[in-house]
Design a protein around this motif. Structure first.
Motif, mmCIF file in Angstrom:
data_model
loop_
_atom_site.group_PDB
_atom_site.id
_atom_site.type_symbol
_atom_site.label_atom_id
_atom_site.label_comp_id
_atom_site.label_asym_id
_atom_site.label_seq_id
_atom_site.Cartn_x
_atom_site.Cartn_y
_atom_site.Cartn_z
ATOM 1 N N LYS A 141 28.999 6.753 46.123
ATOM 2 C CA LYS A 141 27.766 5.970 46.313
ATOM 3 C C LYS A 141 27.719 4.724 45.414
ATOM 4 O O LYS A 141 27.447 3.637 45.880
ATOM 5 N N ASP A 142 27.976 4.928 44.133
ATOM 6 C CA ASP A 142 27.883 3.777 43.229
ATOM 7 C C ASP A 142 29.269 3.310 42.790
ATOM 8 O O ASP A 142 29.410 2.603 41.805
ATOM 9 N N ALA A 143 30.284 3.730 43.497
ATOM 10 C CA ALA A 143 31.645 3.352 43.095
ATOM 11 C C ALA A 143 32.358 2.709 44.281
ATOM 12 O O ALA A 143 31.751 2.402 45.304
ATOM 13 N N ASP A 144 33.667 2.534 44.153
ATOM 14 C CA ASP A 144 34.449 1.878 45.194
ATOM 15 C C ASP A 144 34.969 2.931 46.182
ATOM 16 O O ASP A 144 35.749 3.803 45.799
ATOM 17 N N LEU A 149 38.931 7.285 47.994
ATOM 18 C CA LEU A 149 39.853 7.858 48.978
ATOM 19 C C LEU A 149 41.290 7.848 48.470
ATOM 20 O O LEU A 149 42.047 8.798 48.694
ATOM 21 N N LEU A 150 41.671 6.773 47.781
ATOM 22 C CA LEU A 150 43.035 6.717 47.248
ATOM 23 C C LEU A 150 43.252 7.847 46.250
ATOM 24 O O LEU A 150 44.289 8.523 46.278
ATOM 25 N N MET A 151 42.276 8.083 45.390
ATOM 26 C CA MET A 151 42.419 9.173 44.417
ATOM 27 C C MET A 151 42.490 10.517 45.141
ATOM 28 O O MET A 151 43.254 11.400 44.765
ATOM 29 N N PRO A 184 48.667 -3.525 37.033
ATOM 30 C CA PRO A 184 48.136 -4.200 38.220
ATOM 31 C C PRO A 184 46.716 -3.732 38.538
ATOM 32 O O PRO A 184 46.342 -2.602 38.204
ATOM 33 N N ALA A 185 45.954 -4.614 39.199
ATOM 34 C CA ALA A 185 44.541 -4.313 39.458
ATOM 35 C C ALA A 185 44.374 -3.078 40.338
ATOM 36 O O ALA A 185 43.381 -2.362 40.227
ATOM 37 N N ASN A 186 45.358 -2.835 41.228
ATOM 38 C CA ASN A 186 45.198 -1.695 42.143
ATOM 39 C C ASN A 186 45.833 -0.410 41.594
ATOM 40 O O ASN A 186 46.018 0.552 42.344
ATOM 41 N N HIS A 202 51.784 0.460 51.195
ATOM 42 C CA HIS A 202 51.112 -0.121 52.367
ATOM 43 C C HIS A 202 50.564 0.970 53.262
ATOM 44 O O HIS A 202 49.501 0.838 53.848
ATOM 45 N N GLU A 203 51.316 2.083 53.346
ATOM 46 C CA GLU A 203 50.846 3.191 54.192
ATOM 47 C C GLU A 203 49.533 3.747 53.674
ATOM 48 O O GLU A 203 48.605 3.989 54.441
ATOM 49 N N ALA A 204 49.478 3.976 52.342
ATOM 50 C CA ALA A 204 48.256 4.537 51.765
ATOM 51 C C ALA A 204 47.076 3.608 52.027
ATOM 52 O O ALA A 204 45.986 4.064 52.400
ATOM 53 N N LEU A 205 47.305 2.290 51.894
ATOM 54 C CA LEU A 205 46.198 1.347 52.093
ATOM 55 C C LEU A 205 45.753 1.317 53.553
ATOM 56 O O LEU A 205 44.562 1.266 53.851
ATOM 57 N N ALA A 206 46.736 1.377 54.470
ATOM 58 C CA ALA A 206 46.381 1.388 55.893
ATOM 59 C C ALA A 206 45.613 2.663 56.231
ATOM 60 O O ALA A 206 44.618 2.634 56.965
ATOM 61 N N LEU A 207 46.063 3.802 55.667
ATOM 62 C CA LEU A 207 45.395 5.075 55.944
ATOM 63 C C LEU A 207 43.957 5.043 55.435
ATOM 64 O O LEU A 207 43.035 5.481 56.121
ATOM 65 N N VAL A 208 43.769 4.481 54.254
ATOM 66 C CA VAL A 208 42.422 4.424 53.689
ATOM 67 C C VAL A 208 41.533 3.496 54.515
ATOM 68 O O VAL A 208 40.372 3.795 54.778
ATOM 69 N N GLU A 209 42.093 2.388 54.999
ATOM 70 C CA GLU A 209 41.308 1.500 55.867
ATOM 71 C C GLU A 209 40.897 2.237 57.131
ATOM 72 O O GLU A 209 39.784 2.110 57.617
ATOM 73 N N TYR A 210 41.835 3.028 57.650
ATOM 74 C CA TYR A 210 41.539 3.816 58.846
ATOM 75 C C TYR A 210 40.423 4.818 58.566
ATOM 76 O O TYR A 210 39.464 4.928 59.338
ATOM 77 N N LEU A 211 40.540 5.528 57.435
ATOM 78 C CA LEU A 211 39.518 6.537 57.108
ATOM 79 C C LEU A 211 38.155 5.877 56.922
ATOM 80 O O LEU A 211 37.137 6.406 57.350
#
Ligand code: HEC
Length: 244
Positions: A141-144, A149-151, A184-186, A202-211
């Motif tokens: 709610k108050d976070a990113d 999801l990445l964590m 790095p920032a990410n 890139h896969e993890a980022l695409a998966l998170v965008e999908y989720l």
């Protein structure tokens, strides 16, 4: 029985089922016709436009390649086939801050932009039809939401609220990179070997965008909803019932 009639019977039996269960639905659902809102039932007019953002196709590929569908469904069943609307926040939010009760059943447009409708095999984990909404509105709610999801993908049990999570960790979707100076920032907030950082691939980022794109709780025309939530237009006559 001759062999010919046996072969004919066998082909007809399986052929009829194949036609009815595979071929006919395929052509009916391949290009669904646009559906309109109805002034009397929905309280508004116009064509229903499902909206979705992000790299849905790439993310869906990672989702299926990693077998998420084995444990997660993406199907809020029509109420005549089971009550999914009552599951906490699966079908939408019971109390969305801006829109009230947004829970609804899945419909054919929910899978727009995906090669396969990933309705899932089992429900060992929660249904993900609205996971993007849940993460944004509740878990992070108050976070990113992306970081949440990445964590979760990196180590579901690192979350203090889910120490016994049985969702597998997908660490191979992350890379260890050498760091000189600032991380790095990410980089994930996790322990990494000296002089290294863990960053999403890139896969993890695409998966998170999908989720995060899984927010299937927009208002749909009553004609494609089997259990429409009480709509203002329907609620009115009851409220206007004679009193005294
Ligand atoms: C072996 C079964 C299994 C597989 C495979 C699996 N999960 Fe899970 N998942 C679970 C279970 C069980 C939970 C509930 C426990 C928890 O909250 O962590 C869960 C929870 C989640 C949640 C949190 C949902 C919520 O609303 O609480 C997300 C997001 C998630 N999984 C994503 C994934 C993704 C993405 C994949 C594929 C890369 C995946 N899972 C593969 C079992 C699985």
């Amino acid at each position: 029985m001759t062999f010919r009639s046996f072969a004919f019977g066998l082909t007809t039996t399986f052929g009829a089922a194949w036609l009815a269960v595979v071929i006919v639905p395929f052509f009916l659902m391949r290009t669904p016709k646009p559906v309109s809102f109805d002034e009397t039932k929905d309280g508004k007019e116009g064509i229903y436009h499902p909206k979705r953002a992000g790299r849905v196709i790439n993310g869906a590929e990672v989702y299926s390649a990693n077998g998420c569908y084995h444990c997660h469904t993406q199907l809020i069943r029509p109420t005549y086939a089971g009550n999914d609307l009552g599951r906490p926040d699966w079908a939408g939010l019971k109390t969305d801050e801006a829109r009230g009760d947004t829970r609804r059943e899945s419909n054919i447009f929910d899978y727009t932009g995906e090669k396969f409708a990933q309705i899932g095999l089992n429900r060992l984990g929660p249904d993900l039809s609205n996971v993007g909404r849940r993460v944004e509105a509740i878990y992070a709610k108050d976070a990113d939401p992306e970081a949440w999801l990445l964590m979760h993908l990196y180590d579901p049990r690192a979350n203090p609220e889910r120490p016994t999570s049985t969702c597998p960790s997908f660490r191979f979707l992350f890379d260890e990179v050498k760091v000189q100076g600032q991380a790095p920032a990410n980089a994930l907030p996790v322990q990494a070997p000296e002089g290294e950082a863990i960053v999403p691939s890139h896969e993890a980022l695409a998966l998170v965008e999908y989720l995060l794109s899984l927010k299937r709780d927009d208002t749909v025309p009553a004609s494609i909803s089997h259990a429409p939530a009480t709509k203002p237009a329907e609620a009115k006559p009851a409220a206007a019932a004679p009193q005294g």
